[in-house]
Write a protein that holds these residues in place. Structure first.
Motif, PDB file in Angstrom:
ATOM      1  N   CYS A 255       0.845  -1.205   0.000  1.00  0.00           N
ATOM      2  CA  CYS A 255       0.000   0.000   0.000  1.00  0.00           C
ATOM      3  C   CYS A 255       0.877   1.251   0.000  1.00  0.00           C
ATOM      4  O   CYS A 255       1.691   1.450   0.894  1.00  0.00           O
ATOM      5  N   ASP A 256       0.689   2.079  -1.030  1.00  0.00           N
ATOM      6  CA  ASP A 256       1.505   3.299  -1.112  1.00  0.00           C
ATOM      7  C   ASP A 256       0.745   4.529  -0.607  1.00  0.00           C
ATOM      8  O   ASP A 256       1.143   5.658  -0.859  1.00  0.00           O
ATOM      9  N   CYS A 258      -1.954   5.897  -1.573  1.00  0.00           N
ATOM     10  CA  CYS A 258      -2.448   6.805  -2.622  1.00  0.00           C
ATOM     11  C   CYS A 258      -3.813   7.379  -2.273  1.00  0.00           C
ATOM     12  O   CYS A 258      -4.232   8.387  -2.806  1.00  0.00           O
ATOM     13  N   SER A 259      -4.558   6.674  -1.404  1.00  0.00           N
ATOM     14  CA  SER A 259      -5.890   7.042  -0.892  1.00  0.00           C
ATOM     15  C   SER A 259      -7.022   6.988  -1.931  1.00  0.00           C
ATOM     16  O   SER A 259      -8.087   7.543  -1.692  1.00  0.00           O
ATOM     17  N   CYS A 261      -8.736   4.447  -2.442  1.00  0.00           N
ATOM     18  CA  CYS A 261      -9.799   3.691  -1.774  1.00  0.00           C
ATOM     19  C   CYS A 261     -10.731   4.643  -1.021  1.00  0.00           C
ATOM     20  O   CYS A 261     -11.951   4.464  -1.026  1.00  0.00           O
ATOM     21  N   CYS A 311      -8.820   0.256  -5.672  1.00  0.00           N
ATOM     22  CA  CYS A 311      -7.381   0.159  -5.364  1.00  0.00           C
ATOM     23  C   CYS A 311      -6.564  -0.235  -6.599  1.00  0.00           C
ATOM     24  O   CYS A 311      -6.749  -1.329  -7.144  1.00  0.00           O
TER      25      CYS A 311
END
Ligand code: SF4
Ligand code: SF4
Length: 447
Positions: A255-256, A258-259, A261, A311
């Motif tokens: 998980c980077d 990125c938001s 989601c 995602c």
């Protein structure tokens, strides 16, 4: 005859009516409330499912009658049918029926997921926002599913002993059928001429919120919406069956933040404090330290959009939200005593309209385009050799058997019930026959 609310509420409790859209909330509780508006959830937003469309097409009068009865019971002045505008012919039919009723109207929804989420539906149809952790009643609305109001309209004649289900996906003849409660999905699939894949498994319900079942002997219950048959190695099945350890390990490293989601989350877009990317961050901490991040999952409705669509790394934020909620439950933390209860809900996001996820795009992403076909109504009189009626088919207290092995029972007879003061309603035999087995999970009736 004059309408009597007390008798009506008793009638639908006795008929065993529960929300047939998945949750199984006993309907008599809603009917016993007071509300300004009754909303019919006719969005049927789970891809591939068709049973609500079929009920509205073939039983239009019953559906409208069910809404009318519920409106009388809760004292509502207005009824709204929330249905997707793509169902033009159906809308024509409903509008024709509505013309006989001054106070029931059709609201045309866009074809997005999850249009049928209660919070989204109430906002779309009334512009009212249900506060975080509350129910539609808090803004004067009662929301019911299509089959639930159909059952309400029949409640003076028959209890809930049959279920409409859509059988689709990798089956030879996708269909929507009405079957006795307690038959197995395997029997329903056989009616649809069997499967087209080796190693078939099913998704009980829609592809987004439904559960994978590897045992097709699983029973049809009052809350079943349908089954989507897929090969066991279909990517959607693989994704939906990833274990906690696997998705937590991958999520922690991939998980980077990125938001995306969060940015596409339908509840976040309504102004609620759901932030799945914060729950993903919790994977990096121990349960105590992760508490503050986990709390952002408390308002998640588990629609699965983040895991199955948003995602870009194909991670599992929804499953992490579920895990976070379980961790918090162990720590006795719920919405009311969490930090999110202090955060004031905002206005809906200014870009909400542009971030709605079109169902066609979602189906493609799920790898289900080949199965996006009609599932026409096949009306048949199926007489099963036996049924297994589950004792727990609703939210609340599980029913207790009131019959024993060897008893003769009739279709529609109450075979298990709850105490009057408890939340719940009875279950009935769906066929004439003899009780073959009674255990803590089900009652078997042999026809
Ligand atoms: S969208 Fe995926 S990668 Fe981005 S924050 Fe959410 S879980 Fe992490
Ligand atoms: S499953 Fe994901 S997208 Fe759906 S409400 Fe929960 S956090 Fe939001």
């Amino acid at each position: 005859m004059e309408f009597n609310k007390e008798n009506f509420v008793k009638q639908i409790r006795k008929a065993g009516i529960v929300g047939s859209g998945g949750a199984g909330f006993p309907t008599y509780v809603k009917a016993n409330s007071q509300a300004e508006i009754v909303i019919l959830n006719a969005a049927e937003c789970e891809p591939l499912l068709r049973k609500d469309q079929i009920i509205m097409e073939f039983f239009t009068e019953e559906v409208i009658n069910g809404i009318k009865l519920l409106m009388k019971s809760v004292g509502a002045k207005k009824g709204i049918i929330g249905i997707k505008k793509k169902h033009e012919k159906l809308i024509e039919k409903l509008e024709k029926e509505c013309r006989k009723e001054e106070n029931i109207s059709v609201f045309k929804l866009g074809d997005f997921y999850p249009a049928g989420d209660e919070f989204c539906l109430v906002y779309e149809t009334t512009k009212r926002i249900i506060p975080p952790g509350e129910i539609p009643l808090s803004v004067g609305c009662v929301v019911n599913n299509v089959e639930t109001v159909y059952n309400i309209s029949l409640s003076n004649k028959t209890p809930v002993v049959e279920k409409f289900i859509t059988v689709t996906g990798a089956v030879k003849k996708p269909s929507t059928i009405k079957v006795p409660i307690g038959i197995s999905y395997k029997e329903a699939i056989e009616f649809c001429q069997g499967t087209t894949v080796k190693n078939p498994v099913g998704i009980d319900g829609g592809p987004m919120m439904g559960k994978v079942i590897t045992d097709l002997e699983t029973q049809v219950t009052k809350t079943s919406a349908g089954i989507i048959v897929l090969a066991a190695d279909h990517p959607l099945i693989k994704k939906k069956t990833q274990g906690v350890e696997q998705f937590s390990r991958i999520g922690k490293s991939a998980c980077d933040q990125c938001s995306f989601c969060t940015e596409f989350c339908p509840r976040y877009l309504l102004g609620h404090s759901v932030q799945p990317h914060r729950s993903m961050r919790s994977l990096l901490f121990n349960p105590k330290e992760s508490k503050i991040h986990n709390e952002y999952s408390l308002l998640c409705c588990e629609c699965s959009l983040c895991s199955l669509y948003s995602c870009p790394e194909n991670l599992n934020p929804k499953e992490v939200c579920v895990k976070s909620k379980n961790n918090l439950r162990e720590m006795k933390i719920g919405i009311k005593n969490s930090a999110v209860s202090q955060i004031k809900p905002k206005e809906p996001h200014p870009l909400r309209e542009f971030r709605k996820v079109p169902v066609k795009k979602l189906i493609k992403k799920l790898g289900l385009s080949d199965y996006d076909k009609p599932a026409p109504y096949s009306n048949f009189d199926y007489k099963p050799e036996k049924v297994k009626i589950l004792l727990s088919q609703h939210i609340g207290v599980s029913t207790k058997p009131i019959v024993k092995k060897g008893d003769a029972v009739k279709k529609g007879q109450i075979i298990a019930d709850v105490e009057e003061k408890e939340l719940g309603c009875p279950v009935h035999s769906s066929i004439d026959g003899t009780v073959g087995e009674v255990n803590f999970k089900y009652i078997e009736i042999i026809g």
